[in-house]
Every structure is written in structure tokens, then in C-alpha cells.
Scaffold this active site. Structure first.
Site, PDB file in Angstrom:
ATOM      1  N   GLU A 224      -6.667 -27.912   0.616  1.00 41.47           N
ATOM      2  CA  GLU A 224      -7.211 -29.286   0.619  1.00 41.47           C
ATOM      3  C   GLU A 224      -6.461 -30.205  -0.344  1.00 41.47           C
ATOM      4  OE1 GLU A 224     -11.469 -29.613   0.476  1.00 41.47           O
ATOM      5  OE2 GLU A 224     -11.725 -28.332   2.219  1.00 41.47           O
TER       6      GLU A 224
HETATM    7  C1  LIG Z   1      -5.734 -19.604   2.059  1.00 45.11           C
HETATM    8  C2  LIG Z   1      -5.315 -20.879   2.691  1.00 45.11           C
HETATM    9  C3  LIG Z   1      -6.127 -21.488   3.627  1.00 45.11           C
HETATM   10  C4  LIG Z   1      -5.707 -22.667   4.268  1.00 45.11           C
HETATM   11  N1  LIG Z   1      -6.467 -23.195   5.291  1.00 45.11           N
HETATM   12  C5  LIG Z   1      -5.922 -24.201   6.037  1.00 45.11           C
HETATM   13  C6  LIG Z   1      -6.579 -24.639   7.237  1.00 45.11           C
HETATM   14  O1  LIG Z   1      -7.659 -24.163   7.604  1.00 45.11           O
HETATM   15  N2  LIG Z   1      -5.982 -25.614   7.971  1.00 45.11           N
HETATM   16  C7  LIG Z   1      -4.796 -26.173   7.605  1.00 45.11           C
HETATM   17  O2  LIG Z   1      -4.304 -27.022   8.316  1.00 45.11           O
HETATM   18  N3  LIG Z   1      -4.163 -25.793   6.469  1.00 45.11           N
HETATM   19  C8  LIG Z   1      -4.693 -24.818   5.690  1.00 45.11           C
HETATM   20  N4  LIG Z   1      -4.034 -24.398   4.557  1.00 45.11           N
HETATM   21  C9  LIG Z   1      -2.809 -25.052   4.172  1.00 45.11           C
HETATM   22  C10 LIG Z   1      -2.890 -25.814   2.843  1.00 45.11           C
HETATM   23  O3  LIG Z   1      -3.532 -27.025   3.045  1.00 45.11           O
HETATM   24  C11 LIG Z   1      -1.464 -25.945   2.345  1.00 45.11           C
HETATM   25  O4  LIG Z   1      -1.103 -24.671   1.846  1.00 45.11           O
HETATM   26  C12 LIG Z   1      -1.297 -26.996   1.312  1.00 45.11           C
HETATM   27  O5  LIG Z   1      -1.359 -28.241   1.924  1.00 45.11           O
HETATM   28  C13 LIG Z   1       0.031 -26.882   0.565  1.00 45.11           C
HETATM   29  O6  LIG Z   1       1.100 -26.732   1.423  1.00 45.11           O
HETATM   30  P1  LIG Z   1       2.194 -25.584   1.157  1.00 45.11           P
HETATM   31  O7  LIG Z   1       1.444 -24.325   0.914  1.00 45.11           O
HETATM   32  O8  LIG Z   1       3.162 -25.608   2.260  1.00 45.11           O
HETATM   33  O9  LIG Z   1       2.860 -25.992  -0.202  1.00 45.11           O
HETATM   34  P2  LIG Z   1       4.026 -27.069  -0.384  1.00 45.11           P
HETATM   35  O10 LIG Z   1       3.673 -28.320   0.330  1.00 45.11           O
HETATM   36  O11 LIG Z   1       5.325 -26.436  -0.105  1.00 45.11           O
HETATM   37  O12 LIG Z   1       3.895 -27.393  -1.934  1.00 45.11           O
HETATM   38  C14 LIG Z   1       4.486 -26.561  -2.931  1.00 45.11           C
HETATM   39  C15 LIG Z   1       4.194 -27.191  -4.287  1.00 45.11           C
HETATM   40  O13 LIG Z   1       4.783 -28.477  -4.371  1.00 45.11           O
HETATM   41  C16 LIG Z   1       3.843 -29.426  -4.819  1.00 45.11           C
HETATM   42  N5  LIG Z   1       4.188 -30.733  -4.245  1.00 45.11           N
HETATM   43  C17 LIG Z   1       4.443 -31.042  -2.973  1.00 45.11           C
HETATM   44  N6  LIG Z   1       4.718 -32.342  -2.854  1.00 45.11           N
HETATM   45  C18 LIG Z   1       4.628 -32.874  -4.094  1.00 45.11           C
HETATM   46  C19 LIG Z   1       4.795 -34.174  -4.641  1.00 45.11           C
HETATM   47  N7  LIG Z   1       5.106 -35.223  -3.921  1.00 45.11           N
HETATM   48  N8  LIG Z   1       4.615 -34.327  -5.963  1.00 45.11           N
HETATM   49  C20 LIG Z   1       4.303 -33.282  -6.742  1.00 45.11           C
HETATM   50  N9  LIG Z   1       4.130 -32.051  -6.285  1.00 45.11           N
HETATM   51  C21 LIG Z   1       4.293 -31.848  -4.978  1.00 45.11           C
HETATM   52  C22 LIG Z   1       2.507 -28.899  -4.337  1.00 45.11           C
HETATM   53  O14 LIG Z   1       1.455 -29.418  -5.136  1.00 45.11           O
HETATM   54  C23 LIG Z   1       2.705 -27.408  -4.525  1.00 45.11           C
HETATM   55  O15 LIG Z   1       2.395 -27.082  -5.838  1.00 45.11           O
HETATM   56  C24 LIG Z   1      -4.467 -23.246   3.895  1.00 45.11           C
HETATM   57  C25 LIG Z   1      -3.672 -22.654   2.914  1.00 45.11           C
HETATM   58  C26 LIG Z   1      -4.071 -21.481   2.330  1.00 45.11           C
HETATM   59  C27 LIG Z   1      -3.163 -20.837   1.325  1.00 45.11           C
END
Ligand SMILES: Cc1cc2nc3c(=O)[nH]c(=O)nc-3n(C[C@H](O)[C@H](O)[C@H](O)COP(=O)(O)OP(=O)(O)OC[C@H]3O[C@@H](n4cnc5c(N)ncnc54)[C@H](O)[C@@H]3O)c2cc1C
Length: 750
Positions: free
Chosen positions: A440
Site C-alpha cells: 500500500e
Molecule cells: C506481500 C505483498 C502483498 C502485496 N499485495 C498486492 C496486491 O494485492 N495487489 C497489488 O497490486 N500489489 C500488491 N503488492 C505490491 C506492492 O504494492 C508493491 O510491492 C509496492 O508497491 C512496492 O513495489 P516494489 O515491491 O516493486 O518496490 P519498488 O517500487 O521497486 O521500490 C523499491 C524501493 O524504492 C523506493 N522508491 C520507489 N520510488 C521511490 C521514490 N520516488 N522516492 C523514494 N523512494 C522510492 C520504495 O519505497 C522501495 O523502498 C504486494 C506486495 C507484497 C510484498
């Protein structure tokens, strides 16, 4: 030439030209995020002069009799059905009976209105249910949380067509359908709008007829409930190359609802999120054809997907994870307080060591603060607000403080927290921490980009008006709109500077306080810091313009101050709402001291690093003439809070309400009560230099009744400090083979 004409031509015009140069245009996705939700108390905080009376006048969160009965009935029963260790170590899923019980009792339909077959619960009830279930099992908490937060149910209620609502909502409410929501793809996580999942508008076959529809190709991952879902909300980018819909080729992010047995959809594989075995996995779609009326809200909602999601998030983020965090924080308080009193080292309960009291006090403060802010936020949601900035604050700060509490609880438990098994009541909470941090809106992004970034535009009294004026194409209209907003903004800034000066130079003594409230000193400090924040925010916006967005380190610190103002206001409100209990006073004093310290760090961080040195100097002179002092809570206060956690009774119960306590947690409570009862007996024996109760009874140092009590207390203690050990072949059949093989090898070698 009137004064207004003069101002417009000679002053506003060049300023407008300059502002257009330094402020980047707002993108469509940013606009949708900004438009989503409502401005509520965040607007007051940005005003520099929050109306505390209005905050205190807000009715506290309450449950209806029906909601309370649900908590006391089905929720308690559900918690009792869960064996979290068995889920973690053997089943890797909730047992079928639990899934069925959730269906039968409409746990998936808490937010669906009664007329559609749901429970029609308030946000407060939704939050309390998630909180209690999460204290029994994170897996069960997440399973209930997801269908009730951002997903098909909520989107249908807000944006679905009548037919879609009539068909899907009753089926979701009684669990005939298990929903999931697919937004995240491999290339699009935090930047979800960058998704490559595509839908092409074209003719195709549906139920034997040729109809206009959408051909979908997608790859989604991390989708909670995905592997067992029967219907998915799917976000994708819609293209209409042949202009069938008459709105151009690229139609933007769109959401559709499709059954997961639609030909071409593949699901069922599972991710394993840190051994927290709720259902989560990828979903793939290859050439999936859906009719147009599967688009959520019908074809007229084409391209509105991002706005829908942001609107749903504006509320949802304020409920799910804050409730789960509140459960975890309260559990840490209850369990760690008890353990610190029961566990003895150097013949003293470890909670008597100051080194343990410091983290224990923070656990107490976090639990009080998270719950204060959670209750205020859900009360606001129940009044119809959808405060996107406040929910971002809640998402970040509830999960971060919960993380601190869990880490402290683990440290205080030592090895007991680390050894997995049915006797470990902390490990599941510990494992789930990074999940709450990531989902989220990952926390780093939320802190650095969203809280202040969105707040400055959305919650600031004039910023959005100014930005909208900049984007007006007609120069004369733009000038009129900008002239109006800019000079109001200037007036607001001057008023704020005066306010910050008066409050700063008097050390906060003249900051307003709410009528009839106690703890005036704390309210005055909040008023002082609110004025200083508004002044600093304006100076940062003025001197950095659009580049503030890229200066995430500054933006994050400004967000920290804004968040602290919200959380501390919620804390003081909780104290008032609960009748100003003397016993809570040390907690409030501690929270305020920590909060002021955090604000001091953030103010200093911004002022030391903002490029316009004159603006930093001005802020210091105006708002902090004697410097920005740090405010660690007094050690006396720290010890008092730790004692609260270790003392069974009404106060500790009030701080940790509605938790599910069974098995090892029950044993812990028993051991705590017995440890306290037997303390005077232990003391007598210490004075006599005797450790053995039998010997003490025989030498009449203690009575036989006291001896029995001591025996009981020591048995309870032993049960609590015990950790699990498993037969080798249960933990690792391979290692067991290796162990048996060793003597033979040795023999062969010899
Ligand atoms: C257990 C679990 C359940 C989930 N359930 C769902 C679901 O039901 N439906 C769904 O659609 N998604 C779901 N997600 C996805 C979740 O919303 C994403 O994992 C989340 O949005 C982060 O994306 P990412 O993991 O690709 O990390 P990335 O986007 O690759 O981010 C990596 C890091 O970079 C940081 N970052 C990125 N951009 C910036 C910026 N501009 N400035 C500073 N920091 C930044 C982030 O904060 C993070 O620390 C789930 C994820 C998990 C792990």
C-alpha cells in the site's frame, strides 16, 4: 489605474512568468492523486493555526451494539479457531473450516452495504475487527483485510454500474466470490502507473457472439488472495487503435472485473511472503477477451482507473495497516511488559534494569499513540472524510512505529523471541513487519514523496489554486486566477510569520489551546510548532518551487513535522476523550517529549540543508530565537512507563484492549500475576539468604501456603521462559540421515 490593476500588471505578471518557469506542470496521474480524497485536518495543520476546538469537538470513534456483538461473537470464535504455528509450519494456509467460517459470517463483506447482502459496518468496526484478528494471526488478518480494503468490493461500491453492483456485491459479501486486486507488475511497483499490462479495444467472441470488447495481456505479481481468487480487479492501460470508442487511441489506466476462470487467465502459483502464508501470487493473462461491460463502471469509466484507485486508497490506507500495526504494538506492550516482569536475570526481573526500561517505555508510548491516531482517523472516515494525506501519514507512521515496537520486543525477549515454535508469540509479528512496510505504498516513497509532496499541494490553503492558475492556457484568465490566489497566499504567509514570531519569541507561551482542555502546555507547544511549520513550508515552496519534489530529503523532514503534528494532536485528543486519566499522564508527557524531539530533528535538518540560506536564517530568527532544543523524555518518565507495562490491572488492560490472548500469552499473564503475588515471599527468602522454598518453609522463613504459591509461580515462570525444541527428524530429515551416517563414516574411515 486601480491598486488591483497596478498589482496585477506590475507585480503579479512577472511573478506569474517566474512561477511558470520554476513550477513543472502537474501530470495527469499526479492530478488524479491530488484530486483523490478530501482535505480534512491536514488542511488545518497547513494553515499554521489549527482549530483545536474543532478537533476536540469531533465525536470519538464508537461501535454500534451490532458491531460490538460481532466483535464479541464471530470474531472471538474465529480467533479461537486459528493455530498460527500450524499455519506457519505445516498447513501454509488457513484451514478450510476457517475459510468457511469467514464466508458464513460475512467477514469478506464488512464494508458492503446491507442492501447488497453485506454487514454494512462502519470504518471503526472494520478497523477493530482487523485489529483483533491480526492479534491472533497476521495471516488471518490479511485475509480479512484485503477484500474489505482496496479491491473489487470497494471499487464497485464507488464506481460500479447498477448491474455490476447487483451481480457482484452479494456474491462478494457471502464469500461465493473471493476477490483480489491486480495493480502491481514486474516493471511497475511504486510507479504503478508505468504498468505495461495492455488492453486493446477490438471485436471478439464472447458467449458465442461477436461483440466489441477488450483483448488483454497482463502479468501481475504479489497479488494477495490471487492464487485462490475467483474474481480479479485488473488495472491495465487501454488502447483503442481503431477508435471504436471515439475517444482517441491511448485511453489510459482502466479497471475491469473479470472472473479468474476466463479463458487465458492463469493463476494458482504462490509467492511465500517471508513465511507468512497468506495467499499471495502472480496472475497472468494471455489474449484474454472480455466484453466492454466488464470494465468497472462501464465504458464511460474508461481511463478513470488511476483516479478510482487513488480515491479508494485515500480511505483504505487509513484502516488496514494502521489497524494491524495497532494490534502488533499492543501485543508487544502486553507480552513484553509481562515477560520483563517474569524473566529474571542476576536474580532481578529484567524489567527493573534501566536498559530494558528504555525500549519498554517506547513500546508503551507507541501503542498509545498508534491507537490514538488510528481511532481519530477511522472516526474521520466515519464522518465521510477521505483524507488522503492523513491516510498516508497513518500508513507510514503506524507501520514504522510498530516496526520499532516489534524490534524492541524482540530485543527484550532475547533468545525467547528468536526460537520459533508454538511457544513463540512474537516471531509471526516480526516476520510480517517488512510486509506492512512495503505494501500500500512502500514506506520510503510514502515518507519522501507523498506526505509532504501531496500535502503541500492538496492541504495547503492556496497552493493548488496557484498551480491550477499556472496551467490555464488563456494568459488573461491565468493572470486573474493567479493574482487572486497568490496575494491571498502572501497574506497568509505574513500572518503566519507574525504568528510564528509571537509564539516563537514567547517560547510558545501565547500559543492558543482548545477551550476547556487540560495539559495546556502541550497544546501551546503544538500551536507554536504548527505556526513554525507553516512558515517553513511556505519558505521552502517559495525558494525551491517544483524542485522541492526532487529534494526528497527536505520533503521527508517536512512530512515528518506535519505527521508529528497530526499524531501528537491525536494523542492529546485521546487523553481528553478518555476523561483525562491521571494514569495516562506520564504516557502523554513521554509521547509529547519524543514528538517534540522528532520535530526538532526535522526542523534542524531542513534549516541546515535548505539551499536558500537567508530563508533558513529568517526562520530561525522568527520562530526559534533561542535555537531548536531537543527534548528527550526524562528518565523518571521512562521508568514510569515501563512500570505501567509490567503492572497487571485496569491501566494495562485499557492500553491493550480487544487482543486475542490464548496459549502462551495466557500462560504469560498467569505467570505475571503469580510473579507479583510471590514477590514479597521471594524478598523474605532473599533476606534469609535461602533460594529453596522447601528449605525456607522448613526454617519457618515462609509459611507452607507461601511455599505452595512460590512453587506455583516458579512453575509458571518455567513454562514462560521455556522455548521449543523439536526432534531432529521433524526439523530436517536430511540432517537426521547425516547424523546417523556419521558414526558409520567415522568407522569406515578408521
Ligand atoms: C506481500 C505483498 C502483498 C502485496 N499485495 C498486492 C496486491 O494485492 N495487489 C497489488 O497490486 N500489489 C500488491 N503488492 C505490491 C506492492 O504494492 C508493491 O510491492 C509496492 O508497491 C512496492 O513495489 P516494489 O515491491 O516493486 O518496490 P519498488 O517500487 O521497486 O521500490 C523499491 C524501493 O524504492 C523506493 N522508491 C520507489 N520510488 C521511490 C521514490 N520516488 N522516492 C523514494 N523512494 C522510492 C520504495 O519505497 C522501495 O523502498 C504486494 C506486495 C507484497 C510484498
Amino acid at each position: 489605474m486601480s491598486f488591483r490593476d497596478f498589482r496585477r500588471e506590475r507585480l503579479t505578471k512577472p511573478i506569474l512568468k517566474w512561477a511558470r518557469g520554476v513550477m513543472p506542470p502537474i501530470s495527469d496521474t499526479e492530478r488524479d492523486a491530488i484530486d483523490a480524497g478530501t482535505v480534512w485536518w491536514d488542511g488545518e495543520l497547513f494553515s499554521g493555526n489549527p482549530n483545536w476546538d474543532a478537533l476536540l469537538a469531533m465525536p470519538p470513534a464508537r461501535l454500534s451494539a451490532e458491531e460490538q456483538a460481532f466483535l464479541d461473537g464471530p470474531v472471538r470464535t474465529l480467533c479461537g479457531m486459528i493455530d498460527d504455528w500450524k499455519i506457519a509450519s505445516e498447513d501454509h494456509d488457513l484451514p478450510p473450516a476457517v475459510w468457511q467460517f469467514m464466508r458464513d459470517n460475512k467477514f469478506y463483506g464488512m464494508i458492503i452495504p446491507k442492501e447488497h447482502g453485506g454487514l454494512g459496518f462502519s470504518n471503526t468496526a472494520h478497523s477493530e475487527v482487523v485489529r483483533t484478528i491480526s492479534s491472533a494471526s497476521v495471516v488471518a488478518g490479511v485475509t480479512v483485510m484485503v477484500p474489505n480494503s482496496l479491491g473489487p468490493g470497494e471499487l464497485l461500491m464507488h464506481f460500479g454500474t447498477d448491474e455490476q453492483r447487483a451481480y457482484w456485491l452479494p456474491r462478494l459479501a457471502d464469500g461465493r466470490e473471493i476477490p483480489c486486486f491486480g495493480l502491481t507488475s514486474p516493471d511497475a511497483g511504486s510507479d504503478a502507473a508505468a504498468m505495461t499490462d495492455l488492453g486493446i479495444v477490438e471485436f471478439g467472441e464472447h458467449e458465442g457472439a461477436r461483440v466489441l470488447g477488450v483483448r488483454l495481456n497482463f502479468e501481475k505479481r504479489y497479488i494477495t488472495l490471487g492464487p485462490v481468487s475467483t474474481v480479479m480487479g485488473l488495472a491495465f492501460k487501454l488502447r483503442d487503435p481503431d477508435n471504436h470508442l471515439g475517444g482517441g487511441v491511448d485511453r489510459g489506466i482502466t479497471v475491469a472485473l473479470l472472473p479468474t476462470d476466463t479463458p487465458g487467465v492463469r493463476h494458482g502459483d504462490r509467492h511465500v511472503p517471508l513465511m507468512t502464508h497468506f495467499q499471495n501470487g502472480p496472475l497472468y493473462g494471455r489474449d484474454v477477451f472480455i466484453p466492454l461491460d466488464w470494465i468497472l463502471g462501464g465504458p464511460e469509466r474508461v481511463g478513470q482507473g488511476w483516479k478510482m484507485l487513488m480515491t479508494a486508497l485515500a480511505a483504505g490506507r487509513g484502516i488496514s495497516l494502521p489497524s494491524q500495526s495497532a494490534a502488533s504494538a499492543a501485543l508487544c506492550l502486553r507480552a513484553t511488559g509481562a515477560y520483563a516482569r517474569v524473566r529474571r536475570q542476576f536474580n532481578v526481573p529484567i524489567g527493573k534494569f534501566e536498559g530494558i526500561q528504555a525500549p519498554l517505555a517506547e513500546i508503551v508510548a507507541n501503542a498509545y499513540l498508534i491507537d490514538a491516531a488510528r481511532r481519530l482517523t477511522v472516526a474521520a472516515l466515519d464522518l465521510g472524510h477521505k483524507p488522503s494525506v492523513v491516510s498516508a501519514i497513518m500508513k507510514y507512521h503506524a507501520t514504522e512505529r510498530m516496526r520499532r515496537s516489534v524490534e524492541h520486543a524482540m530485543d527484550i525477549h532475547g533468545g525467547k523471541g528468536i526460537i520459533e515454535g508454538p511457544n513463540n508469540y512474537l516471531a509471526a509479528q516480526y516476520r510480517s513487519v517488512p510486509i506492512g512496510i512495503t505494501v500500500e505504498g512502500a514506506n520510503i516513497l510514502t515518507r519522501n514523496l507523498m506526505i509532504f509532496g501531496q500535502g503541500a499541494i492538496r492541504s495547503h490553503p492556496y497552493m493548488l489554486q496557484e498551480l491550477l492558475a499556472l496551467s490555464i492556457e488563456d494568459d488573461e484568465q491565468a493572470l486573474d486566477a493567479f493574482d487572486d490566489a497568490f496575494w491571498k497566499h502572501a497574506g497568509h504567509s505574513v500572518a503566519n510569520a507574525i504568528r510564528a514570531f509571537v509564539r516563537g519569541w514567547t517560547g510558545g507561551l501565547v500559543g492558543p489551546t482548545p477551550r476547556g482542555a487540560s495539559l495546556k502546555g502541550h497544546w501551546r507547544q503544538l500551536s507554536r510548532h504548527a505556526a513554525a511549520f507553516a512558515l517553513l513550508a511556505d519558505l521552502c515552496l517559495l525558494t525551491l518551487g517544483g524542485s522541492l519534489k526532487r529534494r526528497e530529503m527536505l520533503s521527508a523532514r517536512l512530512g515528518d513535522i506535519l505527521a508529528e503534528l497530526y499524531l501528537l494532536g491525536a494523542t492529546l485528543k485521546r487523553f481528553e476523550d478518555e476523561g483525562r486519566r491521571d494514569a495516562d499522564r506520564p504516557i502523554v508527557d513521554y509521547v509529547m517529549a519524543r514528538g517534540r524531539d522528532r520535530m526538532a530533528i526535522a526542523f534542524n535538518g531542513v534549516l541546515d540543508n535548505m539551499p536558500a540560506r537567508w530563508a533558513a536564517w529568517l526562520t530561525r530568527v522568527v520562530a526559534f530565537p533561542l535555537g531548536i532544543s531537543r527534548h528527550e523524555p526524562a528518565d523518571r518518565l521512562t521508568s514510569e512507563l515501563a512500570e505501567l507495562a509490567m503492572q497487571p490491572g485496569a491501566q494495562r488492560d485499557r492500553l491493550t484492549p480487544n487482543l486475542h490472548m490464548d496459549g502462551p500469552l495466557e500462560h504469560l499473564e498467569e505467570a505475571l500475576a503469580l510473579a507479583i503475588k510471590s514477590e514479597p515471599i521471594e524478598q523474605k527468602m532473599r533476606h534469609a539468604g535461602i533460594r529453596d522454598p522447601e528449605e525456607a518453609a522448613d526454617s519457618n522463613v515462609i509459611t507452607s501456603i507461601e511455599r505452595d504459591l512460590l512453587r506455583e509461580a516458579r512453575a509458571a515462570h518455567d513454562r514462560v521462559v521455556a522455548v521449543d525444541a523439536f526432534p531432529m527428524d521433524e526439523v530436517s530429515p536430511i540432517a537426521e540421515q547425516h547424523r546417523h551416517a556419521q558414526p558409520e563414516h567415522r568407522a569406515a574411515a578408521e
